[in-house]
Design a protein around this motif. Sequence first.
Motif, PDB file in Angstrom:
ATOM      1  N   ALA A  97       0.835  -1.201   0.000  1.00 47.61           N
ATOM      2  CA  ALA A  97       0.000   0.000   0.000  1.00 47.61           C
ATOM      3  C   ALA A  97       0.870   1.252   0.000  1.00 47.61           C
ATOM      4  O   ALA A  97       0.586   2.230  -0.710  1.00 47.61           O
ATOM      5  CB  ALA A  97      -0.920  -0.011   1.220  1.00 47.61           C
ATOM      6  N   GLY A  98       1.935   1.229   0.790  1.00 49.03           N
ATOM      7  CA  GLY A  98       2.842   2.373   0.843  1.00 49.03           C
ATOM      8  C   GLY A  98       3.503   2.641  -0.490  1.00 49.03           C
ATOM      9  O   GLY A  98       3.650   3.792  -0.911  1.00 49.03           O
TER      10      GLY A  98
ATOM     11  N   ALA B  40       2.284   1.870  -3.439  1.00 47.35           N
ATOM     12  CA  ALA B  40       1.276   2.390  -4.362  1.00 47.35           C
ATOM     13  C   ALA B  40       1.025   3.875  -4.110  1.00 47.35           C
ATOM     14  O   ALA B  40       0.938   4.684  -5.045  1.00 47.35           O
ATOM     15  CB  ALA B  40      -0.025   1.597  -4.216  1.00 47.35           C
ATOM     16  N   ILE B  41       0.905   4.240  -2.839  1.00 46.93           N
ATOM     17  CA  ILE B  41       0.677   5.644  -2.495  1.00 46.93           C
ATOM     18  C   ILE B  41       1.851   6.501  -2.944  1.00 46.93           C
ATOM     19  O   ILE B  41       1.674   7.565  -3.549  1.00 46.93           O
ATOM     20  CB  ILE B  41       0.444   5.790  -0.980  1.00 46.93           C
ATOM     21  N   GLU B  42       3.064   6.045  -2.651  1.00 44.55           N
ATOM     22  CA  GLU B  42       4.256   6.806  -3.012  1.00 44.55           C
ATOM     23  C   GLU B  42       4.357   6.983  -4.523  1.00 44.55           C
ATOM     24  O   GLU B  42       4.685   8.074  -5.019  1.00 44.55           O
ATOM     25  CB  GLU B  42       5.504   6.108  -2.483  1.00 44.55           C
ATOM     26  N   ARG B  43       4.064   5.914  -5.262  1.00 42.95           N
ATOM     27  CA  ARG B  43       4.177   5.961  -6.723  1.00 42.95           C
ATOM     28  C   ARG B  43       3.223   6.999  -7.318  1.00 42.95           C
ATOM     29  O   ARG B  43       3.617   7.840  -8.131  1.00 42.95           O
ATOM     30  CB  ARG B  43       3.893   4.578  -7.305  1.00 42.95           C
ATOM     31  N   HIS B  44       1.974   6.961  -6.904  1.00 43.55           N
ATOM     32  CA  HIS B  44       0.983   7.862  -7.484  1.00 43.55           C
ATOM     33  C   HIS B  44       1.128   9.287  -6.939  1.00 43.55           C
ATOM     34  O   HIS B  44       0.933  10.253  -7.680  1.00 43.55           O
ATOM     35  CB  HIS B  44      -0.427   7.331  -7.204  1.00 43.55           C
ATOM     36  N   MET B  45       1.476   9.435  -5.667  1.00 41.00           N
ATOM     37  CA  MET B  45       1.616  10.769  -5.106  1.00 41.00           C
ATOM     38  C   MET B  45       2.837  11.485  -5.682  1.00 41.00           C
ATOM     39  O   MET B  45       2.816  12.698  -5.880  1.00 41.00           O
ATOM     40  CB  MET B  45       1.713  10.697  -3.584  1.00 41.00           C
TER      41      MET B  45
ATOM     42  N   PHE C   1      -9.777  11.535  -3.756  1.00 38.34           N
ATOM     43  CA  PHE C   1      -9.587  10.116  -3.463  1.00 38.34           C
ATOM     44  C   PHE C   1     -10.873   9.499  -2.930  1.00 38.34           C
ATOM     45  O   PHE C   1     -11.223   8.369  -3.288  1.00 38.34           O
ATOM     46  CB  PHE C   1      -8.460   9.923  -2.454  1.00 38.34           C
TER      47      PHE C   1
END
Length: 256
Positions: free
Chosen positions: A181-182, A184-189, A241
């Motif tokens: 999850a981290g 995925a968040i880092e990639r998109h953010m 989101f």
Amino acid sequence: MTVMSAIGVESGPSSERDEGLRTIDELAAAAGLTVRTTRYYASLGLLPPPARRGRMAWYDDTHLARLEMIRALQGHGFTLQAIEKYLASLPADAGVEDLAVQRAMLTSWTVGEPAELTRRQLDEHAGRRLTDEEVALVEEFGMLRRSTDDRGRVRYTPVHGFDVAVELLQVDIPVAGMRAAGEAIERHMSALAEELTVVLHDEVVEPWRHDRRHSREDAAQLEATIATLRRLTLEAIVRGFQRSANKVITRSLDRR
């Protein structure tokens, strides 16, 4: 050039100065720093030499803008060595306006400056005693930075999101799931942050810069405007989101 010639002396009759010039005491006060810290920054070459009149040394708005830039970079966790390299990369004739624009783009999106903590202080900040494994995991998630000071002592710097990471450690979720999850968040953010920064620069900062000659007050207004845009952007991201998550749930229910 010696350190003393770089920083000058502290006081003198006001009749010797032009409007906008400051003694080092006044410069430090305007920047919200101590005189000792201001002298130290000057000794590192982070400030250009002051204007000299006899034994007096005077500092102008450019010196103040440099100090404000240093504080902005420190707010991002930059070391003084990295700040020195960054300032050296700026044009030698960079004025107050240019420095203000640079600072406006660099100002941290988080509130407050990062603090270096001992291991005990880190536990106090977390609200409970953290195991070494938990500390390593939060560090892996990018919510904690570890460094060593000049005496070889380990220091910890929590970054924005540290409290969330600590709370997640107490939730019954596999570490692999939290890690995925981290990522995925880092990639998109990261992609979103880069795109929004380009929009901010191209649509707000550059038109402002080329519009006309600006005063220091105009530069301060630009920084306040950017701060407001950042707050609204964060709120828009959260609500965006939420809308997207609700759409995903709706599509899932429709399929069933």
